[in-house]
Write an enzyme that holds these catalytic residues in place. Structure first.
Site, mmCIF file in Angstrom:
data_model
loop_
_atom_site.group_PDB
_atom_site.id
_atom_site.type_symbol
_atom_site.label_atom_id
_atom_site.label_comp_id
_atom_site.label_asym_id
_atom_site.label_seq_id
_atom_site.Cartn_x
_atom_site.Cartn_y
_atom_site.Cartn_z
ATOM 1 N N SER A 1 -2.346 -0.379 -3.856
ATOM 2 C CA SER A 1 -1.393 0.178 -4.817
ATOM 3 C C SER A 1 -0.532 -0.881 -5.498
ATOM 4 O O SER A 1 -0.181 -0.731 -6.676
ATOM 5 C CB SER A 1 -0.502 1.231 -4.149
ATOM 6 O OG SER A 1 0.120 0.711 -2.996
ATOM 7 N N HIS B 1 5.049 -1.674 -4.590
ATOM 8 C CA HIS B 1 4.804 -1.132 -5.934
ATOM 9 C C HIS B 1 5.638 -1.868 -6.973
ATOM 10 O O HIS B 1 5.129 -2.266 -8.031
ATOM 11 C CB HIS B 1 5.140 0.360 -5.968
ATOM 12 C CG HIS B 1 4.226 1.197 -5.129
ATOM 13 N ND1 HIS B 1 4.407 2.547 -4.929
ATOM 14 C CD2 HIS B 1 3.113 0.862 -4.415
ATOM 15 C CE1 HIS B 1 3.460 3.014 -4.151
ATOM 16 N NE2 HIS B 1 2.661 2.018 -3.823
#
Length: 205
Positions: A137, A188
């Site tokens: 991610s 992230h």
């Protein structure tokens, strides 16, 4: 139509349009293959198992196993985690690869994933809240961040995507992460920033 009846610019454009996102496809295959192998020999939902096979855990990284900042990008906690990342990677990655080229795309992907894991590692060391981290991610967020810069450089649009749409996507994903337990939001955030700044350096219109 025969090739010799086409103008030089026409056949070059046709060849460019036929290029496939080979790096994106390869990265998806690698991630799926790694998950399948690990699932066959153990439980990918087990944090200790993921750590044993390359997951990022601050104490291990501090003891010299810095390679985990890289290997963690190719590990996932269960089928749902894998599917979510690979769907977004396939959708956004193919756009970025078409815009910047395969080599630059690979550099952005790996660099953003590393930046995300590095920021996550730094925050965990500072706060003392250790956890096993894994997943693509950070790199995927880096792709979206890179697309945002590419769109800015192209007057607000790139590969059918707009700057506003990409920024909204980033904010929505970050909001989802903040409101959901077990999500590494620092990875992230680091991925987005890493991808954005790498694209500033590498992207040419």
């Amino acid at each position: 139509m025969r090739l010799d009846t086409l103008h030089d610019s026409d056949w070059k454009e046709d060849l460019c349009q036929k290029k496939r996102p080979v790096v994106t496809i390869a990265v998806v295959i690698i991630n799926v293959a790694v998950w399948c192998i690990l699932e066959l020999i153990g439980n990918t939902l087990d944090g200790a198992f993921i750590a044993e096979y390359g997951g990022m855990y601050p104490e291990l990284v501090r003891n010299g196993e810095s390679y985990r900042l890289f290997t963690a990008m190719f590990l996932h906690f269960g089928a749902e985690h894998l599917a979510n990342n690979m769907i977004l990677l396939a959708a956004a990655g193919s756009k970025l690869e078409a815009a910047v080229g395969s080599l630059r795309y690979l550099m952005i992907y790996i660099g953003a994933g590393f930046a995300g894991n590095l920021l996550s590692f730094y925050v965990m060391v500072r706060t003392g809240a250790y956890a096993v981290c894994a997943g693509a991610s950070g790199a995927v967020f880096g792709i979206i961040g890179a697309l945002a810069w590419a769109a800015i450089r192209n007057k607000g649009k790139i590969e059918g995507l707009t700057t506003k749409g990409l920024l909204f996507m980033i904010l929505l994903c970050l909001y989802y992460g903040i409101t959901t337990a077990g999500v590494d939001n620092w990875a992230h955030a680091g991925g987005v920033l890493g991808g954005f700044f790498l694209c500033i350096v590498l992207y040419r219109r």
